[in-house]
Design a protein around this motif. Structure first.
Motif, PDB file in Angstrom:
ATOM      1  N   GLY A 164       0.787  -1.229   0.000  1.00  0.00           N
ATOM      2  CA  GLY A 164       0.000   0.000   0.000  1.00  0.00           C
ATOM      3  C   GLY A 164       0.817   1.275   0.000  1.00  0.00           C
ATOM      4  N   VAL A 165       2.103   1.223   0.438  1.00  0.00           N
ATOM      5  CA  VAL A 165       2.886   2.460   0.548  1.00  0.00           C
ATOM      6  C   VAL A 165       4.264   2.346  -0.091  1.00  0.00           C
ATOM      7  CG1 VAL A 165       1.714   3.180   2.669  1.00  0.00           C
ATOM      8  CG2 VAL A 165       3.800   1.812   2.819  1.00  0.00           C
ATOM      9  N   THR A 166       4.507   1.271  -0.825  1.00  0.00           N
ATOM     10  CA  THR A 166       5.868   1.051  -1.330  1.00  0.00           C
ATOM     11  C   THR A 166       6.366   2.195  -2.206  1.00  0.00           C
ATOM     12  OG1 THR A 166       7.296  -0.566  -2.434  1.00  0.00           O
ATOM     13  CG2 THR A 166       5.092  -0.231  -3.377  1.00  0.00           C
ATOM     14  N   GLY A 167       5.441   2.880  -2.902  1.00  0.00           N
ATOM     15  CA  GLY A 167       5.855   3.973  -3.780  1.00  0.00           C
ATOM     16  C   GLY A 167       6.423   5.169  -3.041  1.00  0.00           C
ATOM     17  N   LEU A 168       6.122   5.284  -1.740  1.00  0.00           N
ATOM     18  CA  LEU A 168       6.616   6.430  -0.976  1.00  0.00           C
ATOM     19  C   LEU A 168       8.116   6.350  -0.750  1.00  0.00           C
ATOM     20  CD1 LEU A 168       3.883   6.873   1.803  1.00  0.00           C
ATOM     21  CD2 LEU A 168       3.942   7.837  -0.497  1.00  0.00           C
ATOM     22  N   ARG A 169       8.667   5.138  -0.812  1.00  0.00           N
ATOM     23  CA  ARG A 169      10.071   4.939  -0.450  1.00  0.00           C
ATOM     24  C   ARG A 169      11.043   5.469  -1.497  1.00  0.00           C
ATOM     25  NH1 ARG A 169       8.720  -0.006   2.205  1.00  0.00           N
ATOM     26  NH2 ARG A 169       9.014   0.289   4.457  1.00  0.00           N
ATOM     27  N   GLU A 170      10.534   5.959  -2.578  1.00  0.00           N
ATOM     28  CA  GLU A 170      11.414   6.469  -3.635  1.00  0.00           C
ATOM     29  C   GLU A 170      12.369   7.536  -3.115  1.00  0.00           C
ATOM     30  OE1 GLU A 170      10.935   8.831  -7.914  1.00  0.00           O
ATOM     31  OE2 GLU A 170       9.237   7.714  -7.096  1.00  0.00           O
ATOM     32  N   ILE A 171      11.954   8.262  -2.069  1.00  0.00           N
ATOM     33  CA  ILE A 171      12.796   9.371  -1.589  1.00  0.00           C
ATOM     34  C   ILE A 171      13.597   8.980  -0.348  1.00  0.00           C
ATOM     35  CG2 ILE A 171      11.252  11.116  -2.556  1.00  0.00           C
ATOM     36  CD1 ILE A 171      10.276  11.647   0.326  1.00  0.00           C
ATOM     37  N   GLU A 172      13.564   7.736   0.091  1.00  0.00           N
ATOM     38  CA  GLU A 172      14.423   7.317   1.200  1.00  0.00           C
ATOM     39  C   GLU A 172      15.881   7.409   0.773  1.00  0.00           C
ATOM     40  OE1 GLU A 172      12.419   4.040   4.201  1.00  0.00           O
ATOM     41  OE2 GLU A 172      13.392   3.345   2.386  1.00  0.00           O
ATOM     42  N   ARG A 173      16.675   8.140   1.523  1.00  0.00           N
ATOM     43  CA  ARG A 173      18.078   8.244   1.132  1.00  0.00           C
ATOM     44  C   ARG A 173      19.012   8.486   2.315  1.00  0.00           C
ATOM     45  NH1 ARG A 173      15.795  13.086  -0.782  1.00  0.00           N
ATOM     46  NH2 ARG A 173      16.584  14.949   0.282  1.00  0.00           N
ATOM     47  N   ASP A 174      18.468   8.756   3.506  1.00  0.00           N
ATOM     48  CA  ASP A 174      19.359   9.000   4.642  1.00  0.00           C
ATOM     49  C   ASP A 174      18.650   8.638   5.936  1.00  0.00           C
ATOM     50  OD1 ASP A 174      17.645  11.136   5.402  1.00  0.00           O
ATOM     51  OD2 ASP A 174      18.749  12.527   4.143  1.00  0.00           O
ATOM     52  N   GLY A 175      19.399   8.662   7.021  1.00  0.00           N
ATOM     53  CA  GLY A 175      18.856   8.294   8.322  1.00  0.00           C
ATOM     54  C   GLY A 175      17.869   9.287   8.882  1.00  0.00           C
ATOM     55  N   HIS A 176      17.721  10.432   8.231  1.00  0.00           N
ATOM     56  CA  HIS A 176      16.741  11.411   8.704  1.00  0.00           C
ATOM     57  C   HIS A 176      15.343  11.100   8.217  1.00  0.00           C
ATOM     58  CE1 HIS A 176      19.710  14.928   9.722  1.00  0.00           C
ATOM     59  NE2 HIS A 176      19.716  13.952  10.607  1.00  0.00           N
ATOM     60  N   GLY A 177      15.194  10.112   7.330  1.00  0.00           N
ATOM     61  CA  GLY A 177      13.867   9.792   6.837  1.00  0.00           C
ATOM     62  C   GLY A 177      13.760   8.355   6.363  1.00  0.00           C
TER      63      GLY A 177
END
Length: 653
Positions: A164-177
């Motif tokens: 349901g939310v896998t598309g949101l992870r496109e912007i995961e790139r650091d420990g702050h998010g």
């Protein structure tokens, strides 16, 4: 924050229900109204899930800070976890954003935004939301200002599936998010253990974060030069970032599809409208998109030109007035950023307008026509002159007449007045701009309010704050006439005279006289303290300490305010201006003046009965001003003591 305890204690209190009663009571005390049903529901459904995860991870001694207030604004992080890093032994903090969403889809044009069924408009991707909370905390809390690595951020969508939310992870790139769902609960526990030790309690780390000096807010004017070119001075949060991204997305669409779109951003004093406007201008400037910034305020525009364009003439040329586009070619700009749009007037023509340009076209139409994406930042409660007509309804109607789509983005959180929602509500209730009548001021940790017995006391108190590195200004209702400016070298004549105390109004012209700054720079030049500012020079600006003189145009009689139009010397009020309009504009004037201060406000009324009413409602003088000690010992005061140079250069005088 609303509550703080160990994870073990939070779990127990959540189980017996006492936690949510405590949160509600504390919320009412801090904000003056009850939390919404949706907020209470989110506490009841999300906090127990997080508490269970912490205890299952063996982190029962980690300190849990619920509804943690971010410094110098009214935003709250859902949870900040405080503990000790298991490897380094340093204090370690995890900012947690809790969501009940079951699914969310990334915005097709911008992955930092997303769509959730419950909301009509796009909202910020929770990864981006918590990342920005982390950045903001590092920017404004001295405990972590030099230790950004101590802060991490996670979004925990405990009702969502991975699908349901896998598309949101496109912007995961650091420990702050980072984002976790219930399906990855094990990974979530592992991540918490990697940041927080199970062998040490977190109370001391929480104490250290709470005691961290609040870094003085970077005043809009003093960083404008860097802001326009670098866009690194401010961190936009939540709906601020949504507004920023929606405008940029609209500009991109307009460029590729050759179609117009209107965007309206609404918000009260200090919600960040001008910060967003500057960030947009800087970003569009770098992208090569033809864009201009326009206001109806001579003071604001001239200050922008002086500060932001101090070294580059082309930057000065980016700042215009609303009446600058009478003869402009349609769609000649990619974007027009209209700041302080509540000051839009019926037409752009004035007595100096050439006859061939007196077309009678509405100023709103001119502003919409000139750009593919006209953007209007406004606060309808800051209309202070007859003929100002920048309202959401007017702009939407003008767009609809042309068949142009129009989006409205409301800004709720505010950064002025120390981020104190309670103070802003006190002001609007005091002035009758919201129903319910005035309420007694209950001091909070964000804003200070004092009622002075005389203008001498007010001025002496403000001067003392200036010696500590704070900026300060005095302003007043328009109840005294303006003297002609003296010859160069002669002292300014006292205009605002109250008993044996008198001070000049701010200058009206474009040049400095007798050491006083030009009108447009009164709010930002340190030499402005010697004069009393009117609403037209104060509007749009902020300073640390604000002294406000309420004149005889607004007095308290019995159980209500009475406005006396005969006491006003404002030349914009004509005989034809209806009494109800004068009443509204005078009240709006004092709302503007009372919401300029970032640290505190000192208020004085020339009317004895009104002073007595203010004493009933606010903190009063009693030998030593109440709260005066807090101005030095509180967070902002400590920041001034430890960094007075920063306070003087980063604030307005």
């Amino acid at each position: 924050m609303l509550f703080r305890a160990s994870a073990k204690t939070v779990a127990v209190m959540a189980l017996d229900g006492s936690l949510f009663l405590h949160l509600t009571d504390k919320f009412v005390h801090m904000h003056g109204y009850r939390p919404g049903a949706s907020e209470v529901r989110s506490w009841e459904r999300s906090i127990p899930v997080l508490a269970a995860a912490l205890n299952d991870a063996g982190l029962g001694d980690v300190e849990v800070m619920l509804e943690y207030a971010l410094p110098l604004n009214s935003k709250r992080a859902d949870v900040v976890l405080a503990g000790v890093h298991p490897v380094t032994g340093e204090p370690s903090y995890v900012v947690v954003e809790l969501k009940q969403w079951s699914q969310a889809l990334p915005h097709e044009d911008d992955p930092t935004l997303c769509h959730v069924d419950a909301y009509a408009q796009p909202v910020l991707n929770p990864i981006e939301q918590v990342r920005r909370y982390c950045e903001y905390l590092v920017n404004f809390n001295g405990a972590v200002a030099e230790h950004g690595h101590r802060v991490a951020g996670v979004a925990y969508l405990h009702n969502a599936t991975e699908f349901g939310v896998t598309g949101l992870r496109e912007i995961e790139r650091d420990g702050h998010g980072l984002l976790f769902t219930a399906e990855r609960r094990g990974a979530f526990l592992d991540h918490l253990r990697s940041r927080l030790s199970d062998k040490h309690p977190g109370a001391r780390a929480a104490d250290e974060l709470r005691a961290g000096a609040t870094v003085p807010s970077k005043q809009l004017m003093s960083v404008a030069a860097q802001e326009v070119r670098e866009r690194t001075q401010f961190v936009l949060l939540d709906e601020q970032q949504v507004a920023y991204r929606m405008v940029l997305n609209a500009v991109e669409k307009a460029k590729h599809a050759d179609r117009k779109e209107v965007v309206i951003v609404t918000g009260g004093p200090g919600t960040g409208k001008s910060v967003i406007a500057l960030q947009l201008l800087g970003e569009l400037y770098r992208r090569g998109v033809p864009a201009l910034h326009a206001t109806g305020s001579q003071s604001f525009t001239k200050t922008m030109r002086k500060v932001a364009g101090a070294r580059k003439r082309e930057v000065q040329d980016l700042f215009k007035y609303f009446n600058s586009f009478m003869t402009a070619e349609k769609n000649s700009l990619g974007a027009l950023i209209c700041d302080e749009a509540h000051r839009i007037r019926e037409t752009s023509a004035n007595r100096y307008t050439r006859a061939e340009h007196r077309t009678g076209r509405a100023q709103i139409d001119e502003l919409i026509d000139v750009a593919y994406v006209p953007v209007f930042f406004l606060d309808e409660h800051q209309v202070v002159r007859p003929g100002e007509m920048g309202t959401v309804a007017d702009i939407k109607a003008a767009a609809a007449k042309r068949g142009i789509p129009c989006s409205v983005v409301p800004l709720d959180s505010q950064f002025r007045c120390g981020g104190s929602d309670a103070y802003l509500r006190w002001v609007v209730r005091l002035l009758g701009l919201e129903p319910g009548g005035p309420v007694v001021w209950e001091p909070d940790d964000r804003m200070q309010l004092l009622v002075a017995d005389s203008p001498q006391e007010m001025e002496a108190f403000l001067e003392a704050r200036r010696t500590q590195g704070y900026g300060a200004r005095m302003s007043a209702g328009y109840c005294w006439s303006w003297s002609p400016e003296p010859k160069p070298g002669d002292p300014l004549p006292p205009d605002v005279v109250i008993g044996d105390w008198g001070r000049p109004w701010n200058l009206r012209g474009d040049r400095s006289v007798s050491g006083a700054p030009p009108a447009a720079l009164w709010a930002t030049d340190p030499a402005g303290f010697g004069q009393v500012g009117c609403v037209y020079t104060a509007q749009g600006f902020e300073y640390d300490w604000s002294g406000v003189i309420i004149g005889p145009d607004l007095v308290w009689r019995g159980d209500r305010w009475i406005t006396d139009r005969t006491a006003s010397k404002d030349p914009v009020f004509k005989r034809s201006t209806p009494d109800h309009d004068v009443d509204r504009l005078i009240r709006n004037t004092y709302k503007v003046l009372l919401t300029r201060g970032m640290v505190g406000t000192v208020v004085y009324s020339t009317d004895p009965e009104t002073r007595e009413k203010l004493r009933e409602l606010g903190a009063v003088w009693n030998g030593t001003p109440q709260g005066a000690d807090r101005s030095v010992d509180g967070p902002a005061g400590k920041a001034a003591e430890t960094g007075q140079k920063a306070a003087r250069t980063g604030q307005t005088g």
